[in-house]
Write a protein that holds these residues in place. Structure first.
Motif, PDB file in Angstrom:
ATOM      1  N   GLY A  50     118.683  66.965  41.471  1.00 40.87           N
ATOM      2  CA  GLY A  50     118.646  66.260  39.843  1.00 40.87           C
ATOM      3  C   GLY A  50     120.488  65.315  40.450  1.00 40.87           C
ATOM      4  O   GLY A  50     120.255  64.233  39.545  1.00 40.87           O
ATOM      5  N   VAL A  51     120.639  64.930  41.645  1.00 41.77           N
ATOM      6  CA  VAL A  51     121.947  63.911  42.213  1.00 41.77           C
ATOM      7  C   VAL A  51     120.593  61.892  42.549  1.00 41.77           C
ATOM      8  O   VAL A  51     120.092  62.768  43.399  1.00 41.77           O
ATOM      9  CB  VAL A  51     122.606  64.211  42.599  1.00 41.77           C
ATOM     10  CG1 VAL A  51     123.360  63.320  42.719  1.00 41.77           C
ATOM     11  CG2 VAL A  51     123.065  65.212  42.346  1.00 41.77           C
ATOM     12  N   PRO A  52     121.142  61.365  41.866  1.00 48.22           N
ATOM     13  CA  PRO A  52     120.321  60.572  42.317  1.00 48.22           C
ATOM     14  C   PRO A  52     120.604  59.343  43.285  1.00 48.22           C
ATOM     15  O   PRO A  52     121.708  59.872  43.819  1.00 48.22           O
ATOM     16  CB  PRO A  52     120.127  59.487  41.492  1.00 48.22           C
ATOM     17  CG  PRO A  52     120.930  59.520  39.813  1.00 48.22           C
ATOM     18  CD  PRO A  52     121.302  61.302  40.094  1.00 48.22           C
ATOM     19  N   VAL A  53     120.116  59.855  44.337  1.00 51.23           N
ATOM     20  CA  VAL A  53     120.194  58.930  45.343  1.00 51.23           C
ATOM     21  C   VAL A  53     119.870  57.010  45.761  1.00 51.23           C
ATOM     22  O   VAL A  53     118.539  57.010  45.977  1.00 51.23           O
ATOM     23  CB  VAL A  53     119.782  59.119  47.041  1.00 51.23           C
ATOM     24  CG1 VAL A  53     120.854  58.480  47.772  1.00 51.23           C
ATOM     25  CG2 VAL A  53     120.827  60.581  47.368  1.00 51.23           C
ATOM     26  N   LEU A  54     120.965  56.160  45.727  1.00 48.98           N
ATOM     27  CA  LEU A  54     120.036  54.275  44.998  1.00 48.98           C
ATOM     28  C   LEU A  54     120.724  53.095  46.634  1.00 48.98           C
ATOM     29  O   LEU A  54     121.648  54.367  47.286  1.00 48.98           O
ATOM     30  CB  LEU A  54     120.275  54.085  43.817  1.00 48.98           C
ATOM     31  CG  LEU A  54     120.152  54.875  42.464  1.00 48.98           C
ATOM     32  CD1 LEU A  54     121.150  54.582  41.364  1.00 48.98           C
ATOM     33  CD2 LEU A  54     118.988  54.562  42.191  1.00 48.98           C
TER      34      LEU A  54
END
Length: 245
Positions: A50-54
């Protein structure tokens, strides 16, 4: 999301320190990890579900955050400072190799937000710097030497930590110490600060045996810096202010 918890952004997430930060963030329930930024933005196994990596190119799209922890490269540094200023967020950075202009930009940014940059996020080293300053001030006539040891792959010498300890010696006594650097095996990091006088010698030593200590220290700094007023903060002073390490 629990808004009572400072919202954390990890910048430089694909590096060795960034991956450690992602893995160890779960140990800090006081923080809410909301996003990570890496060079490519590819998925990282250490990132919680659930933690986005951009990617760096999409830094402007990260969700709101209250504090960023940064271990990246100098070329990615200025966009992060701008993002922190835009969000009104605190910045904890261990990125090395910054130019004089980038360090000056940190001073300027600190007029609007809390900033903490350190060459070493070991809690022990932070306290050691304070002790070295005190010893140097008390023993101005003694010889002062710093011996640092690291693994064979470390290129810079003296290490950034040794130089920061030397700065504390100079601050306390008005003159620089002598330096010696050793590169051997897989030593994580050892620093000896020695004061020698007639018939006696004082040694202050720190030995690191696990690189995770630096990630844990940076997360500790994030917990303490979030919510502070604008200014440049020192890691050791931030630790000693509350007496909890």
């Amino acid at each position: 999301m629990d808004q009572a918890k400072p919202r954390l952004l990890i910048h430089g997430a694909s590096g060795r320190m960034g991956r450690a930060l992602l893995r160890l963030a779960a140990e800090r329930p006081e923080l809410q990890l909301v996003a990570a930024v890496s060079r490519s933005g590819e998925p990282l196994a250490e990132a919680p579900d659930g933690v986005p990596v951009l990617p760096v190119a999409r830094l402007a799209e990260v969700p709101d955050f209250d504090v960023a922890v940064d271990f990246s490269l100098p070329e990615a540094f200025e966009p992060l400072v701008a993002a922190c200023r835009a969000k009104g967020a605190a910045l904890v950075s261990g990125t090395t190799g910054l130019s004089p202009g980038q360090l000056e930009a940190l001073d300027e940014a600190s007029e609007l937000m809390p900033v903490l940059w350190s060459a070493n996020f070991s809690v022990g080293v932070a306290v050691l710097r304070v002790l070295v300053h005190q010893a140097a001030a008390a023993l101005p006539a003694w010889d002062a030497d710093i011996v640092e040891s690291h693994h064979v792959h470390k290129k810079d010498a003296p290490s950034g930590t040794a130089l920061s300890l030397g700065a504390m010696v100079a601050l306390g006594r008005g003159s620089q110490p002598h330096y010696a650097s050793l590169r051997c095996g897989d030593v994580v990091g050892e620093h000896l600060v020695q004061f020698a006088g007639p018939g006696e010698r004082l040694e202050l030593v720190h030995r690191a045996t696990d690189r995770d200590i630096f990630a844990r220290g940076a997360l500790e700094a994030a917990v303490r810096l979030a919510g502070k007023g604008p200014g440049r903060y020192d890691f050791g002073e931030l630790l000693l202010a509350s007496g909890r390490t």
